[in-house]
Write a protein that holds these residues in place. Sequence first.
Motif, PDB file in Angstrom:
ATOM      1  N   ARG A 185      -2.674 -48.439-108.489  1.00 22.81           N
ATOM      2  CA  ARG A 185      -3.054 -47.586-107.384  1.00 22.81           C
ATOM      3  C   ARG A 185      -4.543 -47.712-107.095  1.00 22.81           C
ATOM      4  NH1 ARG A 185      -2.199 -41.190-107.402  1.00 22.81           N
ATOM      5  NH2 ARG A 185      -3.536 -40.786-105.624  1.00 22.81           N
ATOM      6  N   ARG A 186      -5.299 -47.808-108.162  1.00 21.23           N
ATOM      7  CA  ARG A 186      -6.729 -47.881-108.005  1.00 21.23           C
ATOM      8  C   ARG A 186      -7.157 -49.166-107.289  1.00 21.23           C
ATOM      9  NH1 ARG A 186     -10.902 -46.774-112.851  1.00 21.23           N
ATOM     10  NH2 ARG A 186     -12.782 -46.902-111.582  1.00 21.23           N
ATOM     11  N   LEU A 191     -10.247 -50.166 -99.140  1.00 14.13           N
ATOM     12  CA  LEU A 191     -11.653 -49.850 -98.874  1.00 14.13           C
ATOM     13  C   LEU A 191     -12.410 -51.118 -98.483  1.00 14.13           C
ATOM     14  CD1 LEU A 191     -13.612 -47.460 -98.940  1.00 14.13           C
ATOM     15  CD2 LEU A 191     -14.165 -48.062-101.290  1.00 14.13           C
ATOM     16  N   PHE A 217     -11.462 -52.128 -94.952  1.00 12.00           N
ATOM     17  CA  PHE A 217     -12.098 -51.231 -93.992  1.00 12.00           C
ATOM     18  C   PHE A 217     -13.576 -51.590 -93.829  1.00 12.00           C
ATOM     19  CE2 PHE A 217     -14.174 -47.341 -92.590  1.00 12.00           C
ATOM     20  CZ  PHE A 217     -13.323 -46.918 -91.584  1.00 12.00           C
ATOM     21  N   ASN A 218     -14.243 -51.829 -94.960  1.00  8.71           N
ATOM     22  CA  ASN A 218     -15.647 -52.243 -94.937  1.00  8.71           C
ATOM     23  C   ASN A 218     -15.846 -53.493 -94.088  1.00  8.71           C
ATOM     24  OD1 ASN A 218     -17.942 -51.056 -96.659  1.00  8.71           O
ATOM     25  ND2 ASN A 218     -16.109 -50.642 -97.842  1.00  8.71           N
ATOM     26  N   VAL A 250     -15.724 -52.746 -90.439  1.00  8.31           N
ATOM     27  CA  VAL A 250     -16.921 -52.053 -89.933  1.00  8.31           C
ATOM     28  C   VAL A 250     -18.106 -53.014 -89.849  1.00  8.31           C
ATOM     29  CG1 VAL A 250     -18.554 -50.180 -90.335  1.00  8.31           C
ATOM     30  CG2 VAL A 250     -16.128 -49.795 -90.744  1.00  8.31           C
ATOM     31  N   TYR A 251     -18.256 -53.887 -90.849  1.00  9.82           N
ATOM     32  CA  TYR A 251     -19.345 -54.870 -90.777  1.00  9.82           C
ATOM     33  C   TYR A 251     -19.140 -55.798 -89.576  1.00  9.82           C
ATOM     34  CZ  TYR A 251     -21.505 -53.559 -95.182  1.00  9.82           C
ATOM     35  OH  TYR A 251     -22.168 -52.880 -96.164  1.00  9.82           O
ATOM     36  N   PHE A 275     -17.643 -54.964 -86.799  1.00 11.57           N
ATOM     37  CA  PHE A 275     -18.011 -54.139 -85.647  1.00 11.57           C
ATOM     38  C   PHE A 275     -19.530 -54.121 -85.475  1.00 11.57           C
ATOM     39  CE2 PHE A 275     -19.267 -49.757 -84.330  1.00 11.57           C
ATOM     40  CZ  PHE A 275     -18.800 -49.786 -83.026  1.00 11.57           C
ATOM     41  N   LEU A 276     -20.242 -53.963 -86.600  1.00 11.53           N
ATOM     42  CA  LEU A 276     -21.712 -53.875 -86.523  1.00 11.53           C
ATOM     43  C   LEU A 276     -22.333 -55.177 -86.038  1.00 11.53           C
ATOM     44  CD1 LEU A 276     -22.668 -51.896 -89.759  1.00 11.53           C
ATOM     45  CD2 LEU A 276     -23.197 -51.240 -87.410  1.00 11.53           C
ATOM     46  N   LEU A 277     -21.750 -56.297 -86.477  1.00 14.60           N
ATOM     47  CA  LEU A 277     -22.398 -57.578 -86.197  1.00 14.60           C
ATOM     48  C   LEU A 277     -21.808 -58.308 -84.991  1.00 14.60           C
ATOM     49  CD1 LEU A 277     -22.777 -58.645 -89.911  1.00 14.60           C
ATOM     50  CD2 LEU A 277     -24.530 -57.718 -88.397  1.00 14.60           C
ATOM     51  N   ALA A 278     -20.626 -57.861 -84.516  1.00 14.13           N
ATOM     52  CA  ALA A 278     -19.934 -58.587 -83.448  1.00 14.13           C
ATOM     53  C   ALA A 278     -20.795 -58.829 -82.206  1.00 14.13           C
ATOM     54  CB  ALA A 278     -18.641 -57.858 -83.077  1.00 14.13           C
ATOM     55  N   PRO A 279     -21.421 -57.792 -81.631  1.00 16.98           N
ATOM     56  CA  PRO A 279     -22.145 -58.055 -80.374  1.00 16.98           C
ATOM     57  C   PRO A 279     -23.292 -59.039 -80.564  1.00 16.98           C
ATOM     58  CG  PRO A 279     -22.546 -55.814 -81.142  1.00 16.98           C
ATOM     59  CD  PRO A 279     -21.467 -56.371 -82.007  1.00 16.98           C
ATOM     60  N   ILE A 280     -23.897 -59.027 -81.745  1.00 20.06           N
ATOM     61  CA  ILE A 280     -25.009 -59.952 -81.994  1.00 20.06           C
ATOM     62  C   ILE A 280     -24.468 -61.371 -82.134  1.00 20.06           C
ATOM     63  CG2 ILE A 280     -26.952 -60.446 -83.522  1.00 20.06           C
ATOM     64  CD1 ILE A 280     -26.739 -57.471 -84.406  1.00 20.06           C
ATOM     65  N   VAL A 319     -21.587 -62.629 -81.100  1.00 17.62           N
ATOM     66  CA  VAL A 319     -20.981 -63.153 -79.871  1.00 17.62           C
ATOM     67  C   VAL A 319     -22.049 -63.644 -78.889  1.00 17.62           C
ATOM     68  CG1 VAL A 319     -19.723 -62.449 -77.802  1.00 17.62           C
ATOM     69  CG2 VAL A 319     -18.808 -61.905 -80.045  1.00 17.62           C
ATOM     70  N   GLU A 341     -35.599 -51.059 -98.305  1.00 13.96           N
ATOM     71  CA  GLU A 341     -35.094 -49.819 -98.891  1.00 13.96           C
ATOM     72  C   GLU A 341     -36.188 -48.784 -99.073  1.00 13.96           C
ATOM     73  OE1 GLU A 341     -32.220 -52.583-101.417  1.00 13.96           O
ATOM     74  OE2 GLU A 341     -32.665 -50.675-102.362  1.00 13.96           O
TER      75      GLU A 341
END
Lengths: 297, 263
Positions: free
Chosen positions: B3-4, B11, B14-15, B18-19, B21-26, B28, B261
């Motif tokens: 399960r873990r 996860l 999903f990550n 999202v990454y 999504f963050l980088l797609a417009p750049i 493309v 950071e």
Amino acid sequence: MAGSIAERVYHLKRSRWSVLAGVLPILSVYVALLVIPMLLLGQFSLYRKLTGEMGQVVLIREVSLANYAKFLASPFYFRILKDTLVMALTVTGLCVLLGYPVAFSLSRARRWKGILYLLVLAPFFVSVVIRTYGWMVILGHNGLVNWLLLASGLVTAPVPLIYNYTGILIGVTHIMLPYMVITLEAVLRKIDRSLIEAAQGLGANPWQAFSRVIFPLSLPGLVAGSLLVFALSVSIFTTPSLMGGGRIHLMSTIIYEETMGQVNWPSGAMLAWVLLVTTLAVLGLSQLAARRFEWRR
Amino acid sequence: MGRRSLIGVLLGAFNLLVYLFLLAPIAVVIIASFNSSARLSFPLEGVSLQWYRAFLANRELLEALRLSAVVALATTALALPLGLLAAFAIDRYRFPGRDALSAFLLSPLLIPGVVLGIGILIFYASVGLPISVWGFVLAHVLIASPYVVRTVLASLARFDRSLEEAAMSLGADDLRTKRAVTLPAIRPGLLAGGIFAFMTSFDNVPLSVFLATPTVTPLPVKIYADLDSHGIDPVFTAVSTVLIVGTLALVLLLDRYVGLERL
């Protein structure tokens, strides 16, 4: 010892001059470009614009609350204010949903951490107008997404994804997401791993360890990130302006339209004051909420 | 255990999304800049440098780029000393209203760009200042200075003042101590503040859009206005790629010398 008082006076005077010398240059810039413009904005918001017979713009320099009365009486403006707040709220919700898992994984990452961090930050460093252009290329009529949808046979005609509310949500969420991830990650990173081990040692499964230990401890980051994203989304201009294509208006875009399009400075100034007060109210509330939160902890 | 690892896989997936999504417009935009077809539509056809040639042949775009660079450099050159002096005064002296002052100095970050834009437009019109490079520089100094104040204050807070005392006790005077000890120690803060100031000016649309005229237009405002009135023009893929590569170089520089950071 005789010189000590004189010396102290000397130092006090010297430090006063040092403070003045350090602060005066920047303060003069702030007075000229922040304080005076904001006062002028208030003054102009009390004036009125008339269009002359030849179509020329005439400014009536008579103090009245007519612009504000217009705002309060107009369902048009009210809807724009409501749409702006709803958009900001939706974007905040989307950023929480997308950002939390990413921030969580980032805070646990050992290898690749620096690179992942850089990838989250990278969009942040690319001009907003370029990122929005990227989304127009991806989501447009002949864009990547519509090509994929058409090629896969899922749709028979291109789906409108820009020049509407969907486009605004996608574009603004993309701009705001890095703020959310970074704020959340900074809090998640500080959560002591031994707490999780302790919870699991006491028989908690991973889900329980998360929902009862990690999540409550991450709430300050969630609150801070949400307030930051909400406050920034309320006033964002470039992305909703381009993605809305002039068909959907928000506070920032209507201010631009009234000021530059209609050349109605008094009306633009009034709307700018409304947006300013809204933004400051959100920030004030968030300050209050943050303090309350600290106190409860 | 099973399960873990399932949670872990979900996860991870999903990550990845999202990454993406963050980088797609750049990504493309960069890929599409080498596209050879006349219109920007998918699927992309061949590879060519035609949009880069179109960019280099476009006088208006080059002029806008030049203006943006000049304004951003002048903004940085003014915001750095202004912010440095103010941060020093706030860090080193105790005086009434000190907290209020530092809050005030950061306040341009909180005020919507369009609000500042219309306010400054009315101000320039009231004092009769014609729209010029200086109009942009002054307005940009206001929105760039908070970054310098913040990064320098952060550097000063980390700075160990006993180093200054050591230099003084070895016979260095005040000025020499500041130059040889303090300034090098806060250089990361200055560098970060300078880069932020430059980028704030170089990228700004919401404020600049109120001050631009058809002949005096910074690059992002030019791109914004063209997209707004004519829709998607493929030449901007090349313009964007040049800017993205330039900015990423700056970011890597920042990461190497300051560490992202720590910001």
